[in-house]
Scaffold this motif. Structure first.
Motif, PDB file in Angstrom:
ATOM      1  N   VAL A 175       0.862  -1.187   0.000  1.00 58.86           N
ATOM      2  CA  VAL A 175       0.000   0.000   0.000  1.00 58.86           C
ATOM      3  C   VAL A 175       0.898   1.235   0.000  1.00 58.86           C
ATOM      4  O   VAL A 175       1.882   1.283   0.735  1.00 58.86           O
ATOM      5  N   VAL A 176       0.555   2.215  -0.839  1.00 59.41           N
ATOM      6  CA  VAL A 176       1.326   3.463  -0.876  1.00 59.41           C
ATOM      7  C   VAL A 176       0.349   4.633  -0.845  1.00 59.41           C
ATOM      8  O   VAL A 176      -0.696   4.599  -1.491  1.00 59.41           O
ATOM      9  N   ARG A 177       0.722   5.659  -0.092  1.00 59.64           N
ATOM     10  CA  ARG A 177      -0.045   6.896  -0.128  1.00 59.64           C
ATOM     11  C   ARG A 177       0.727   7.925  -0.915  1.00 59.64           C
ATOM     12  O   ARG A 177       1.913   8.140  -0.686  1.00 59.64           O
ATOM     13  N   GLU A 178       0.055   8.574  -1.845  1.00 54.02           N
ATOM     14  CA  GLU A 178       0.697   9.561  -2.707  1.00 54.02           C
ATOM     15  C   GLU A 178      -0.267  10.749  -2.804  1.00 54.02           C
ATOM     16  O   GLU A 178      -1.242  10.701  -3.536  1.00 54.02           O
ATOM     17  N   GLY A 179      -0.014  11.790  -2.001  1.00 52.56           N
ATOM     18  CA  GLY A 179      -0.915  12.954  -2.001  1.00 52.56           C
ATOM     19  C   GLY A 179      -2.324  12.543  -1.611  1.00 52.56           C
ATOM     20  O   GLY A 179      -2.539  11.925  -0.568  1.00 52.56           O
ATOM     21  N   ASP A 180      -3.292  12.854  -2.470  1.00 56.34           N
ATOM     22  CA  ASP A 180      -4.706  12.552  -2.200  1.00 56.34           C
ATOM     23  C   ASP A 180      -5.071  11.106  -2.522  1.00 56.34           C
ATOM     24  O   ASP A 180      -6.239  10.721  -2.428  1.00 56.34           O
ATOM     25  N   PHE A 181      -4.088  10.299  -2.932  1.00 54.37           N
ATOM     26  CA  PHE A 181      -4.373   8.944  -3.410  1.00 54.37           C
ATOM     27  C   PHE A 181      -3.757   7.864  -2.522  1.00 54.37           C
ATOM     28  O   PHE A 181      -2.668   8.040  -1.979  1.00 54.37           O
ATOM     29  N   THR A 182      -4.467   6.751  -2.421  1.00 55.26           N
ATOM     30  CA  THR A 182      -3.894   5.525  -1.875  1.00 55.26           C
ATOM     31  C   THR A 182      -3.855   4.514  -3.007  1.00 55.26           C
ATOM     32  O   THR A 182      -4.842   4.349  -3.732  1.00 55.26           O
ATOM     33  N   LEU A 183      -2.719   3.856  -3.170  1.00 54.64           N
ATOM     34  CA  LEU A 183      -2.564   2.853  -4.229  1.00 54.64           C
ATOM     35  C   LEU A 183      -2.452   1.471  -3.603  1.00 54.64           C
ATOM     36  O   LEU A 183      -1.676   1.273  -2.655  1.00 54.64           O
TER      37      LEU A 183
END
Ligand code: ZN
Length: 247
Positions: free
Chosen positions: A106-114
């Motif tokens: 799981v990665v958080r990138e700004g307003d997104f979670t991938l």
């Protein structure tokens, strides 16, 4: 700023190159985000890993990636997928295994979670039911999230006016989603290397940061070239056939 979002390349280099060409032809890309399953099923795992490592800035791991390095049992895979996973494992070099091993789930990138699957079971769960969507959204701490794994371009909109608190929509070629932080969304860009929605064209998405939109694109690629390599590698027949059907 334009970011390509791709998932489930599945060692299909012809599809990956077609998608990268298509995205660059529309307008130069600033980044590529990858949602996992770079390998498995297809004939060119090493080539796809090398190409993705050149362009990808953010990447999460998928179940087929983990299976290929022996970090996930193929017991729950169907026999064709398990055979392909064993074949893939034999192709990878130590550096490929280390790269896959280094990837987060799981990665958080700004307003997104991938995440590849869902936030409940990151590498396993398919997000195609209301129950899975609810479980995922309960764990989503950003306005938007991006998932893969089903190989079907999908939008989930959270809204209390829907009977299940959310609704799932199929995203066709050219569909544009407007990102509105007041309601949480989940987007699946579809599969690059093995589409499963009946449309054999490769599927990916472009995030236009200034516009605040994500658009789905379908791209034709030389399916026969990939199928020929799969035949030469002795990969299971159904995995070869399904590419023509988009199933
Ligand atoms: Zn996949």
């Amino acid at each position: 700023m334009r970011i390509a979002i791709m998932s489930d390349v599945h060692a299909n280099l012809a599809a990956l190159e077609a998608v990268l060409r298509d995205a660059e032809q529309r307008k130069a890309l600033d980044a590529v985000w990858c949602l996992g399953d770079m390998v498995g099923y297809g004939p060119q795992p090493r080539e796809c890993l090398a190409r993705l490592r050149e362009v990808v800035s953010v990447c999460v791991v998928g179940n087929h990636d983990l299976a290929a390095i022996g970090h996930l049992s193929t017991e729950d895979f169907n026999p064709d997928a398990a055979a392909a996973a064993r074949w893939t494992a034999r192709q990878l070099a130590e550096a490929d295994r280390e790269y896959i091993y280094s990837l987060p789930q799981v990665v958080r990138e700004g307003d997104f979670t991938l995440v590849h699957g869902t936030l409940r079971w990151p590498v396993w769960e398919y997000l195609y039911s209301y129950e899975a969507a609810q479980a995922h959204l309960r764990r989503q701490q950003t306005p938007f999230s991006l998932v893969g794994h089903t190989h079907v371009p999908t939008l989930v909109v959270e809204d209390g006016r829907y009977p299940y608190g959310c609704e799932l929509f199929y995203l066709e070629d050219g569909a544009t989603v407007t990102l509105d932080p007041s309601r949480r969304l989940v987007i699946n860009p579809g599969g690059v290397g093995q589409p499963r929605d009946g449309d054999p064209r490769a599927s990916y998405a472009v995030y236009d940061v200034e516009q605040g939109t994500i658009t789905i694109h379908r791209v034709e690629y030389e399916i026969e070239a990939t199928q020929r390599l799969m035949m030469e590698a002795g990969l299971p027949r159904w995995l070869i056939q399904r590419l023509s059907l988009g199933r």
